[in-house]
Design a protein around this motif. Structure first.
Motif, short mmCIF file in Angstrom:
data_model
loop_
_atom_site.label_atom_id
_atom_site.label_comp_id
_atom_site.label_asym_id
_atom_site.label_seq_id
_atom_site.Cartn_x
_atom_site.Cartn_y
_atom_site.Cartn_z
N ALA A 95 0.84 -1.21 0.00
CA ALA A 95 0.00 0.00 0.00
C ALA A 95 0.87 1.26 0.00
O ALA A 95 0.56 2.24 -0.67
N GLY A 96 1.98 1.24 0.74
CA GLY A 96 2.90 2.37 0.76
C GLY A 96 3.57 2.57 -0.58
O GLY A 96 3.71 3.70 -1.06
N CYS A 97 3.97 1.47 -1.18
CA CYS A 97 4.58 1.53 -2.52
C CYS A 97 3.60 2.11 -3.53
O CYS A 97 3.96 2.97 -4.34
N ASP A 98 2.36 1.66 -3.47
CA ASP A 98 1.34 2.16 -4.39
C ASP A 98 1.10 3.66 -4.19
O ASP A 98 0.96 4.41 -5.15
N ALA A 99 1.09 4.09 -2.93
CA ALA A 99 0.88 5.51 -2.62
C ALA A 99 2.03 6.35 -3.16
O ALA A 99 1.82 7.44 -3.72
N VAL A 100 3.25 5.87 -3.01
CA VAL A 100 4.43 6.57 -3.54
C VAL A 100 4.34 6.67 -5.06
O VAL A 100 4.60 7.73 -5.64
N GLN A 101 3.95 5.59 -5.71
CA GLN A 101 3.85 5.61 -7.17
C GLN A 101 2.78 6.61 -7.63
O GLN A 101 2.99 7.34 -8.61
N ARG A 102 1.65 6.65 -6.92
CA ARG A 102 0.61 7.63 -7.30
C ARG A 102 1.10 9.06 -7.10
O ARG A 102 0.86 9.94 -7.93
N GLU A 103 1.83 9.30 -6.00
CA GLU A 103 2.35 10.65 -5.75
C GLU A 103 3.41 11.03 -6.77
O GLU A 103 3.43 12.16 -7.25
N ARG A 104 4.26 10.11 -7.14
CA ARG A 104 5.25 10.39 -8.19
C ARG A 104 4.57 10.74 -9.50
O ARG A 104 4.96 11.69 -10.19
N ALA A 105 3.54 9.99 -9.85
CA ALA A 105 2.80 10.26 -11.09
C ALA A 105 2.15 11.64 -11.03
O ALA A 105 2.14 12.37 -12.04
N ARG A 106 1.63 12.01 -9.87
CA ARG A 106 1.01 13.33 -9.71
C ARG A 106 2.05 14.42 -9.92
O ARG A 106 1.81 15.41 -10.62
N ARG A 107 3.21 14.24 -9.35
CA ARG A 107 4.28 15.23 -9.48
C ARG A 107 4.78 15.32 -10.92
O ARG A 107 5.03 16.42 -11.42
N VAL A 108 4.91 14.19 -11.57
CA VAL A 108 5.32 14.19 -12.99
C VAL A 108 4.29 14.95 -13.82
O VAL A 108 4.65 15.75 -14.69
N ALA A 109 3.02 14.73 -13.54
CA ALA A 109 1.96 15.42 -14.30
C ALA A 109 2.05 16.94 -14.09
O ALA A 109 1.85 17.70 -15.04
N LEU A 110 2.35 17.38 -12.87
CA LEU A 110 2.48 18.82 -12.62
C LEU A 110 3.60 19.42 -13.47
O LEU A 110 3.43 20.48 -14.08
N VAL A 111 4.74 18.75 -13.53
CA VAL A 111 5.87 19.27 -14.31
C VAL A 111 5.57 19.15 -15.80
O VAL A 111 5.83 20.09 -16.57
N THR A 112 5.02 18.02 -16.21
CA THR A 112 4.70 17.82 -17.63
C THR A 112 3.74 18.90 -18.10
O THR A 112 3.92 19.47 -19.19
N ASP A 113 2.73 19.19 -17.31
CA ASP A 113 1.77 20.24 -17.67
C ASP A 113 2.46 21.60 -17.76
O ASP A 113 2.16 22.39 -18.66
N ALA A 114 3.38 21.87 -16.81
CA ALA A 114 4.07 23.16 -16.81
C ALA A 114 4.94 23.33 -18.06
O ALA A 114 5.13 24.44 -18.55
N LEU A 115 5.47 22.21 -18.58
CA LEU A 115 6.37 22.27 -19.74
C LEU A 115 5.67 21.98 -21.06
O LEU A 115 6.32 21.87 -22.10
N ALA A 116 4.36 21.87 -21.03
CA ALA A 116 3.61 21.49 -22.23
C ALA A 116 3.86 22.42 -23.41
O ALA A 116 3.89 21.97 -24.55
N GLY A 117 4.10 23.68 -23.16
CA GLY A 117 4.33 24.64 -24.24
C GLY A 117 5.76 24.69 -24.73
O GLY A 117 6.06 25.43 -25.67
N TRP A 118 6.64 23.93 -24.13
CA TRP A 118 8.04 23.93 -24.53
C TRP A 118 8.25 22.99 -25.72
O TRP A 118 7.58 21.97 -25.84
N ALA A 119 9.22 23.32 -26.53
CA ALA A 119 9.60 22.43 -27.63
C ALA A 119 10.23 21.16 -27.05
O ALA A 119 10.90 21.22 -26.01
N GLU A 120 10.04 20.05 -27.75
CA GLU A 120 10.57 18.77 -27.27
C GLU A 120 12.09 18.84 -27.05
O GLU A 120 12.60 18.32 -26.07
N ARG A 121 12.81 19.47 -27.97
CA ARG A 121 14.27 19.54 -27.82
C ARG A 121 14.66 20.34 -26.57
O ARG A 121 15.64 20.02 -25.91
#
Length: 151
Positions: A95-121
């Motif tokens: 359950a702890g491992c699953d919670a960490v994975q969900r939190e990591r995914a949430r954090r990745v989504a925050l950064v991914t969304d923030a960089l959505a307007g950036w060029a891939e390179r």
């Protein structure tokens, strides 16, 4: 602005973004503790609570309360340390491992969304440079730590 100031500003902004949109399941401090623990029955050695407190820069009693809460929620397992009956060895439950994975995914989504307007390179270059910086800083810290312990 100097590079160090820009890095500090970026890190502060990232922390604020994470805190402003904090997940419902794990607090920031819960997450910082859980990511240091191995999965129960998995690879990696269990961690002693006093070592975890030291690594997080917390008083052992503060860490003990936090660990009690995590154990009550079923996110960590605490087993007596066979080498020291007063101490406990800590691991993540599934359950702890699953919670960490969900939190990591949430954090990745925050950064991914923030960089959505950036060029891939530009995103790739930022990732490469941050990785290089982190490797350099970790190497420098390890070298300085080795120098202190050798004295």
């Amino acid at each position: 602005m100097q590079l160090s100031e820009e890095l500090a500003r970026a890190i502060t902004s990232m922390g604020r973004l994470i805190n402003d949109f904090q997940g419902e399941e794990l607090s920031r401090s819960d997450f910082l503790v859980l990511v240091r623990l191995p999965l129960q029955g998995g690879a990696g050695e269990a961690v002693r609570s006093r070592d975890l407190a030291r690594a997080e820069g917390l008083d052992p009693s503060t860490m003990s309360r936090r660990l009690g809460s995590l154990a009550d929620r079923g996110l960590i397992a605490r087993e007596p340390d066979p080498a020291d009956g007063r101490a406990h060895l800590l691991t993540l439950t599934q359950a702890g491992c699953d919670a960490v994975q969900r939190e990591r995914a949430r954090r990745v989504a925050l950064v991914t969304d923030a960089l959505a307007g950036w060029a891939e390179r530009d995103r790739a270059e930022l990732a490469r440079l941050l990785s290089q910086l982190t490797d350099t800083l970790e190497h420098r810290r390890a070298s300085q730590h080795d120098g202190r312990t050798a004295r």
